[in-house]
Design a protein around this motif. Structure first.
Motif, short mmCIF file in Angstrom:
data_model
loop_
_atom_site.label_atom_id
_atom_site.label_comp_id
_atom_site.label_asym_id
_atom_site.label_seq_id
_atom_site.Cartn_x
_atom_site.Cartn_y
_atom_site.Cartn_z
N LEU A 252 -4.10 7.48 10.92
CA LEU A 252 -3.65 8.10 9.35
C LEU A 252 -3.39 9.34 9.51
O LEU A 252 -2.20 9.88 8.94
CB LEU A 252 -5.23 8.29 8.88
CG LEU A 252 -4.99 8.38 7.49
CD1 LEU A 252 -4.39 8.48 6.74
CD2 LEU A 252 -6.34 9.06 6.52
N GLY A 253 -3.39 10.31 10.52
CA GLY A 253 -2.60 11.75 10.49
C GLY A 253 -1.81 11.42 11.29
O GLY A 253 -0.93 12.49 10.93
N ALA A 254 -0.97 10.37 11.70
CA ALA A 254 -0.05 10.68 12.12
C ALA A 254 0.75 10.24 11.56
O ALA A 254 2.16 10.91 10.77
CB ALA A 254 0.38 9.47 14.24
N VAL A 255 0.52 9.23 9.90
CA VAL A 255 1.33 8.84 9.05
C VAL A 255 1.41 10.03 8.63
O VAL A 255 2.31 9.97 7.95
CB VAL A 255 0.70 7.48 8.74
CG1 VAL A 255 1.25 7.37 7.16
CG2 VAL A 255 0.86 6.70 9.20
N LEU A 256 0.16 10.78 7.95
CA LEU A 256 0.81 12.15 7.13
C LEU A 256 1.23 12.98 8.14
O LEU A 256 1.59 13.51 7.45
CB LEU A 256 -0.84 12.52 7.52
CG LEU A 256 -1.59 12.01 6.19
CD1 LEU A 256 -3.30 12.29 6.38
CD2 LEU A 256 -1.92 11.57 4.89
N ALA A 257 1.46 13.40 9.38
CA ALA A 257 2.26 13.97 9.69
C ALA A 257 3.73 13.38 9.42
O ALA A 257 4.40 15.08 9.05
CB ALA A 257 2.00 14.01 11.06
N VAL A 258 4.07 12.33 9.01
CA VAL A 258 5.29 11.89 9.35
C VAL A 258 5.57 12.08 8.39
O VAL A 258 6.74 13.68 7.38
CB VAL A 258 5.69 10.21 9.85
CG1 VAL A 258 6.85 9.96 9.62
CG2 VAL A 258 5.37 10.25 11.00
N VAL A 259 5.09 12.23 6.98
CA VAL A 259 4.94 12.28 5.40
C VAL A 259 5.64 13.82 5.72
O VAL A 259 5.79 14.35 5.00
CB VAL A 259 3.97 11.58 4.68
CG1 VAL A 259 4.15 12.97 3.64
CG2 VAL A 259 4.27 10.29 4.83
N CYS A 260 4.38 14.76 5.63
CA CYS A 260 4.56 16.15 5.65
C CYS A 260 6.04 16.40 6.90
O CYS A 260 6.79 17.40 5.98
CB CYS A 260 3.69 16.57 6.24
SG CYS A 260 1.89 17.08 5.63
N GLY A 261 6.10 16.28 7.43
CA GLY A 261 7.58 16.38 8.17
C GLY A 261 8.52 15.74 6.92
O GLY A 261 9.67 16.65 7.06
N ALA A 262 8.36 14.74 6.51
CA ALA A 262 9.94 14.55 5.99
C ALA A 262 9.94 15.59 4.24
O ALA A 262 11.36 16.47 3.82
CB ALA A 262 9.52 13.35 4.99
N VAL A 263 8.96 15.66 4.10
CA VAL A 263 8.64 16.68 3.17
C VAL A 263 9.29 17.98 3.84
O VAL A 263 10.22 19.04 2.79
CB VAL A 263 7.18 17.05 2.68
CG1 VAL A 263 7.67 18.16 2.16
CG2 VAL A 263 6.61 15.73 1.72
#
Length: 349
Positions: A252-263
């Motif tokens: 879940l943290g990896a997915v959230l990190a990808v989302v944060c990077g995209a933002v």
């Protein structure tokens, strides 16, 4: 109570570091706009040396903040550099930012803060000498490719973003090598780490020179956002690959990190587009030039009744539907001439 005091001191030091970095960036952009002939090292400008001192102060304050507080608190606070820089630029050098610039800045800051907050500190694994040599070669190669790509681009804003990305990689890799030295440091044999220290020095100087050049013709926000985001992202990528670091909360943290990077990336894109839009020539038909005055075209005489063919009055007039402002012009003679001024009223047939 002691723990709370240490945490409060860490936060204050981190915020002071952010202010120093923001002030240094503002000075770098100001020097770049007033000394265009020296893109990389305007050593004859006191303002540039003041920016260098502010950046060094920011780095020292950041290290001090890490000494008193956890990485999970200090690193996300470092993402506030851009948020501090925009109002400081408006206050001290009278360079305000529009709504789109603020949206981009907030997106980049929120994305970066979330990404840093999700990064785990790792297990303290350090790469060997062979891995360090490969890492150094990769870092210098990436910086060289971004530098060459920047000089193949003709738009100043895009060139500035690419140079800022190269600066961010330089600073991020300098942080990585600083960490390797800190992990293996021994006062009994300080010279054992001279290759890594040399790499740190070269990368830090490269980052400073490239970031200075990035502000030339690119404004403040887009290059600063790029450096601010690319620096920790590059360091985190290496940390995950070589230092055993990862993301909190597992998958879940990896997915959230990808989302944060995209933002964060979306914020940089928005800032770049905002600056690209500001660099476009003034639109015809809008009634105002870039400087705020009425845009005028040279007098375009229109042939009146009885005008002889072949005279200068045969120049093509405005097409039907073109926006023109027509005013009479007193001339000696029997014919009527008009002066066409773009951008006032819609003409008709």
């Amino acid at each position: 109570m002691v723990a709370m005091s240490s945490l409060a001191l860490s936060v204050l030091l981190a915020l002071a570091s952010v202010i120093a970095y923001a002030a240094g960036a503002i000075l770098q952009e100001y020097v770049a706009s007033t000394a265009p002939s020296r893109a990389y090292a305007p050593v004859d400008r006191p303002g540039w040396w003041a920016a260098v001192a502010l950046n060094g102060t920011g780095a020292a304050l950041h290290v001090a903040a890490l000494a008193y507080g956890p990485l999970s608190v200090v690193q996300p606070l470092g993402a506030l550099t851009l948020v501090f820089a925009l109002p400081m630029a408006a206050l001290f050098v009278h360079r305000g930012a529009g709504a789109r610039a603020w949206r981009g800045a907030l997106l980049a800051t929120a994305g970066l803060a979330g990404l840093l907050a999700l990064t785990d500190g790792g297990t303290g694994v350090t790469p060997g000498s062979g891995e360090r040599a490969v890492l150094a070669a990769t870092a210098f190669g990436a910086v060289a490719l971004l530098f060459l790509a920047a000089h193949g681009v003709h738009r100043p804003v895009l060139r500035g973003v690419l140079l800022a990305a190269a600066a961010g990689v330089s600073f991020g890799m300098a942080s990585v090598f600083t960490k390797t030295v800190a992990e293996d440091w021994a006062w009994s044999a300080p010279l054992r780490h001279w290759p890594a220290l040399l790499v740190v020095g070269v990368l830090a100087v490269l980052g400073l020179l490239l970031s200075q050049a990035a502000y030339r013709g690119s404004g403040l926000a887009a290059p600063l956002a790029t450096v601010t985001v690319v620096n920790p992202v590059a360091a985190s990528a290496v940390g995950i690959a070589l230092f055993g670091e990862g993301f909190r909360h597992g998958a879940l943290g990896a997915v959230l990190a990808v989302v944060c990077g995209a933002v964060a990336a979306a914020g940089i894109v928005l800032l770049t587009r905002e600056r690209l839009g500001g660099d476009r020539p003034g639109r015809t038909g809008g009634g105002r030039a870039a400087g705020g005055g009425r845009s005028r075209t040279p007098a375009a005489p229109v042939r009146g009744p009885g005008r002889r063919a072949g005279s200068h009055a045969d120049a093509p007039g405005p097409e039907v539907g073109e926006r023109v402002d027509v005013g009479t012009e007193a001339r000696a003679g029997t014919d009527l001439e008009v002066q066409v001024r773009s951008g006032a009223v819609a003409g008709g047939s």
